[in-house]
Motif scaffolding. Structure first.
Motif, mmCIF file in Angstrom:
data_model
loop_
_atom_site.group_PDB
_atom_site.id
_atom_site.type_symbol
_atom_site.label_atom_id
_atom_site.label_comp_id
_atom_site.label_asym_id
_atom_site.label_seq_id
_atom_site.Cartn_x
_atom_site.Cartn_y
_atom_site.Cartn_z
ATOM 1 N N CYS A 161 3.609 26.301 -57.289
ATOM 2 C CA CYS A 161 2.410 25.635 -56.768
ATOM 3 C C CYS A 161 1.312 26.619 -56.363
ATOM 4 O O CYS A 161 0.126 26.346 -56.525
ATOM 5 N N HIS A 197 6.480 18.483 -60.906
ATOM 6 C CA HIS A 197 6.014 17.350 -61.711
ATOM 7 C C HIS A 197 5.875 17.709 -63.182
ATOM 8 O O HIS A 197 6.073 16.857 -64.058
ATOM 9 N N CYS A 217 -0.086 21.622 -61.232
ATOM 10 C CA CYS A 217 0.529 20.864 -62.325
ATOM 11 C C CYS A 217 -0.449 19.840 -62.888
ATOM 12 O O CYS A 217 -0.351 19.462 -64.056
ATOM 13 N N ASN A 262 -6.008 19.970 -56.904
ATOM 14 C CA ASN A 262 -6.398 18.592 -56.625
ATOM 15 C C ASN A 262 -6.730 18.335 -55.159
ATOM 16 O O ASN A 262 -7.045 17.218 -54.796
ATOM 17 N N CYS A 287 -2.507 26.005 -55.370
ATOM 18 C CA CYS A 287 -2.666 24.548 -55.201
ATOM 19 C C CYS A 287 -2.147 24.082 -53.846
ATOM 20 O O CYS A 287 -2.709 23.184 -53.239
HETATM 21 S S1 SF4 Z 1 1.195 21.321 -54.644
HETATM 22 FE FE1 SF4 Z 1 -0.101 21.156 -56.481
HETATM 23 S S2 SF4 Z 1 1.049 22.195 -58.061
HETATM 24 FE FE2 SF4 Z 1 2.486 21.756 -56.419
HETATM 25 S S3 SF4 Z 1 3.384 19.790 -56.953
HETATM 26 FE FE3 SF4 Z 1 1.645 19.341 -55.629
HETATM 27 S S4 SF4 Z 1 -0.035 18.989 -57.083
HETATM 28 FE FE4 SF4 Z 1 1.555 20.050 -58.234
#
Ligand code: SF4
Length: 970
Positions: free
Chosen positions: A558, A184, A492, A590, A561
């Motif tokens: 990632c 993203h 991200c 998140n 995350c």
């Molecule tokens: S896992 Fe986390 S860092 Fe990876 S795309 Fe999804 S929100 Fe973004």
């Protein structure tokens, strides 16, 4: 060169701002023609309307679709589906590899028919970003980035070889290799163009049609791009596949909730705090399945990077999108990130000509509902310990953690006493040596974690022997409840926002200058979503200070995350387990449900990057950072968070380092060549993939094995048996697990038979390119409960053999042609035997069948097991459409009818009557249940093929054969 369709005479010329003109499908013209009060529609809906208008060919998209959306009413009942043809597709590697496998299989099928394989080519641009596979094996050391990259390539070599074949085989399929960034953030900084063009010819004159950049992605946080005024959201793999082959993405006409923002973010508060506040507020307002659109002066004052942080968390607040309209800030962002002047002018002029430029103010637009947020009211916050919507104001964290710690487990707490808080356990790295190999308990790489999977399964490590002792810093620490053991600047959501990243660096600088440090028992990591972050952290001299605290760069992906936080050291794991410690992670991610971040860490708090650094220094979460010291300086004086927190002016002074167009241009120019490990991977060439029969990762799926140009006709299902009878809320993870593969399972036995050692099983998630593994893994979740076995957990069923006439015994004057003694076996083995006997199968289920994250293998595996229909009380929206997309009939019980009211136990046979070539969407059909003794009962069920195009998909055996036939017919 295609001719434009224009049934509403809306194709108009406009000034590009460069001395040239282009064409656009004019929304003002549509309003002038009397189709509706389009200028009062939410901006996001108008962008969707443009797509519907531009693609109105009378087949996939009809004039009725255009009129219906143009006349959208804020509060109407929602029944109509919108056919949305998107401009491009983005994929991450977990979902992208199986999708490329399908494309390769289509090419093989076309080649076998003697046709040109080039017929199979994505019709819209597709970008796959390899970001989900990097794991934080090494941290807190200068070579962590390189070591983690090497581990990643070792584990994923075969998948990456296949992706490299895809890159050269398809013109419109591009790959962003590992080590470049997160999907993203790369989309925001590079892939997104804001507007796109297509050549056309009219009256012998060549021109270009300009249209909004829109997309779907196979990742739920695709919504980050909504911060730049781009419509897009996450979908399942089957939908994305159809979208890339020119099919519309269908979605129910949404309500649009307007969120009126006023004021400005205060000193000491970050965009992360706003995102957490918005998440809590919108969760309460129930925006599930709705579009959210931010507007008003507060929205106008937010820079695009703050908008992106807020938009990214749309899945956490439950909305389909968290959209910010296009305005001067959007144009400025495109310029600052190196997009060309020509593009920026055309972009600005396009949206102006459409009446879509500028942040709407109150009263300008008709929303389904309006909410209000004064940005100045937002305070520093964290969210946790288990859910992103559970926001806690920073001063209250200590008391909230204590409350959670002492609350009974039955009420969602951790069931400890307050006294427990003050007990501590000493851990030292010297104990490490004897326990280094199989004792990590970390989650496996390449696992797309789901809540149930992470809670229920404890995947084994794959190659622990590769982690030397030196992977872990030495430490001698005291652990207790609330100790911070992982501190990660990740996701991200935040790494795309230079304001919060610079704030983290500035806080680290001040902390180091005051002589503070982070205890080496805390596993710190910095995993940005693009190399731009490293450029500005280096240029500002801040990375040095982050390094000194242990926040070394661990990878561009990632990482934590997605749950790839890697192992904790053995003595730490042991201390947690033996003392049942409620240890904590702090991260700028998140999602934080239990075991998402790390299986051993029970309390996980989401927060801004500077707060992550602060809590890493503090080493615990049970303190009030607004009144208690974070630590002591070299002279023993207390240091408070307020002493370290950077001012907005300090951050602004450095921001120009972060938004330098030449840096973006340099880093995103020819990035495919910038990773030596990627370049070393040999790639096969050719338009058709040379399938390797020995591969246990990539195999040709059988979706097109007996492909014929003529579709079959729809006929009734007769004499089906139940493969499983399930209760409510069966998730896609129950149907197709992503986690570890049990040795005793059909998939495990298959891999062993192929010579794969248990330690190299990897996970279902990483083997989605191999249908042999995935079909065996369908319904193989250890937690799925088949009511045919009295609700026993595990992927088993009762198999009832079909008897021939000689074996059959008389019953009530008739012959019961089935054995009435079921044999217990795995669902896969039973399905295989039923297939060999040409017996169709059904699955019976309760409410919300297929809930959870969208997962196309849940439908693919069901189809490959030979299941012809799923009869449920209700379906999750995307899984229902995925079943149709794979040629499986979804049938819904009428109100009040369930497997229990019908006393179904799996000894019955089933017919679906009324199915035929004249099938209509949502038509009622008859489910005939024949019990032992030939007693038959007819039950009315609703066919949940919901639209006319889905009837076509079903008739053709699914979306993929449908699309393939269409392509071959052109
Ligand atoms: S896992 Fe986390 S860092 Fe990876 S795309 Fe999804 S929100 Fe973004």
């Amino acid at each position: 060169m295609s001719q434009p369709v224009d049934p509403f005479h809306a194709l108009h010329s406009f000034d590009l701002g460069t001395g040239r003109h282009g064409h656009l499908y004019s929304l003002p013209a549509l309003e002038a023609a009397g189709l509706g009060r389009i200028s009062r529609l939410p901006v996001s809906l108008r962008i969707v309307l443009e797509s519907v208008l531009r693609n109105c060919d009378g087949k996939k998209v009809t004039e009725h679709n255009v009129r219906e959306l143009a006349q959208w009413q804020p509060q109407a009942a929602r029944t109509a589906e919108i056919p949305f043809v998107v401009a491009r597709i983005v994929l991450q590697d977990f979902t992208g590899v199986p999708l490329l496998v399908d494309l390769a299989a289509m090419r093989s099928a076309v080649a076998r028919m003697g046709k040109n394989p080039k017929l199979i080519e994505p019709l819209v641009p597709v970008d796959l970003v390899v970001d989900h596979s990097v794991q934080v094996d090494f941290a807190g050391r200068p070579d962590a980035l390189q070591r983690n990259l090497e581990m990643e390539f070792h584990r994923n070599r075969e998948r990456y070889q296949f992706l490299k074949w895809g890159m050269q085989a398809f013109d419109t399929f591009k790959v962003v290799p590992p080590g470049i960034g997160i999907i993203h953030q790369v989309n925001l900084e590079c892939l997104a163009q804001g507007i796109l063009t297509r050549e056309f010819e009219i009256s012998d004159l060549k021109s270009q049609i300009f249209y909004p950049d829109t997309l779907v992605g196979t990742d739920s946080h695709t919504t980050m791009i909504n911060g730049l005024g781009i419509v897009g959201w996450g979908v399942g793999g089957i939908e994305a596949e159809a979208g890339m082959l020119g099919q519309p993405v269908y979605f129910l006409t949404p309500d649009v909730v307007g969120v009126h923002l006023t004021g400005a973010i205060r000193e000491g508060v970050t965009a992360t705090d706003v995102a957490l506040t918005v998440t809590q507020m919108l969760r309460k307002a129930n925006v599930v399945g709705k579009f959210v659109e931010f507007f008003g002066p507060g929205a106008a004052a937010l820079p695009v990077v703050d908008r992106a942080t807020i938009a990214n968390m749309a899945p956490e607040y439950g909305a389909t999108m968290g959209f910010f309209p296009i305005d001067a800030e959007s144009v400025a962002f495109l310029r600052a990130t190196g997009r060309s002047d020509e593009l920026c002018r055309a972009y600005e002029n396009y949206y102006r000509a459409q009446g879509l430029l500028g942040m709407p103010h109150r009263g300008q637009i008709d929303y389904s509902a309006e909410l209000e947020l004064e940005l100045g009211s937002v305070v520093p916050s964290v969210a946790g310990p288990r859910r992103p919507q559970d926001r806690i104001e920073l001063p209250k964290l200590k008391q909230e953690f204590l409350k959670a710690l002492t609350r009974p487990v039955t009420e969602g707490g951790f069931g400890k006493t307050e006294d427990d808080l003050y007990e501590s356990v000493r851990v030292r790295s010297e104990f490490h040596a004897r326990e280094v190999d199989h004792s990590y308990g970390h989650r496996h790489p390449n696992v797309e974690p789901s809540e149930s999977e992470m809670r229920d399964q404890h995947p084994a490590p794959d190659t622990p022997q590769m982690l030397p002792l030196s992977a872990f810093p030495r430490f001698d620490a005291h652990l207790r409840h609330g100790s911070v053991l992982i501190a990660s600047i990740t996701s991200c959501t935040n790494t795309s926002n230079p304001t919060v990243m610079l704030a983290a660096g500035l806080l680290a600088k001040k902390a180091v200058e005051r002589g503070l440090h982070v205890d080496s028992v805390v596993k710190c990591s910095l995993a940005p979503g693009s190399r731009v972050v490293s450029e500005y952290l280096e240029a500002t001299g801040l990375q040095v200070y982050l390094d000194q605290l242990g926040f070394h760069l661990v990878g561009y992906g990632c990482a934590t995350c997605i749950g790839n936080s890697g192992p904790l050291s053995a003595p730490v794991e042991q201390a947690i387990t033996e003392n049942d410690l409620v240890a904590a992670s702090v991260l700028s991610g998140n999602r934080n449900f239990e075991a998402r971040v790390h299986p051993s860490l029970k309390a996980n708090f989401l927060m801004s990057p500077p707060l992550v650094v602060a809590f890493a220094i503090a080493g615990r979460v049970d303190l009030d950072l607004t009144s208690e010291p974070i630590g002591k300086d070299q002279s023993g004086r207390p240091v408070y968070l307020r002493d370290l927190w950077p001012s907005l002016d300090e951050i602004r002074a450095l921001l120009q380092n972060a938004l330098r167009p030449e840096v973006y241009r340099k880093l995103y120019a020819d990035f495919t060549r910038q990773n030596p490990l990627w370049n070393e991977i040999p790639a096969s060439t050719g338009l058709v993939y040379a399938w390797d029969a020995q591969s246990t990762y990539i195999q040709e799926p059988p979706f097109f094995t007996n492909f014929a140009l003529q579709p079959g006709t729809i006929t009734e299902i007769r004499g089906a048996r139940a493969l499983g009878i399930f209760g409510d809320s069966v998730t896609t993870d129950h149907i197709s697990p992503a986690g570890s593969i049990k040795k005793s399972s059909p998939a495990g036995q298959y891999l062993l038979a192929q010579g794969v050692a248990k330690d190299d099983f990897n996970s279902y998630g990483s083997r989605r390119g191999n249908d042999r593994v995935m079909t065996r893994g369908t319904f193989a979740n250890v937690r799925i409960k088949n009511l045919m076995l009295g609700g026993e957990e595990g992927g088993n069923t009762l198999f009832y053999a079909k008897l021939d006439a000689a074996q059959a015994k008389p019953s009530g004057g008739e012959y019961w042609p089935w054995s009435d003694v079921g044999r217990k076996m795995s669902i896969y083995d039973a399905a295989l035997q039923y297939q060999q006997a040409s017996v169709p199968l059904v699955v019976i289920a309760g409410q919300e069948y297929g809930t959870g994250s969208s997962r196309d293998w849940a439908a693919k595996g069901t189809s490959l097991l030979g299941v012809k229909a799923v009869v449920a009380q209700s379906f999750e929206r995307i899984h229902r459409s995925n079943l149709v997309g794979m040629g499986v009939l979804p049938l819904q019980f009428k109100d009040g009818t369930t497997a229990q009211t019908l006393n179904l136990d799996g000894t019955e046979t089933y017919d679906v009557l009324g199915l035929g070539p004249d099938l209509k969407p949502q038509q009622d059909l008859t489910l005939r249940i024949t019990r032992k003794g030939n007693e038959a009962e007819d039950v009315r069920v609703r066919c949940r093929i919901d639209t006319a195009i889905e009837i076509d998909y079903y008739q053709y055996g699914g979306i993929l054969p449908f699309v393939l036939r269409q392509l071959l017919a052109t």
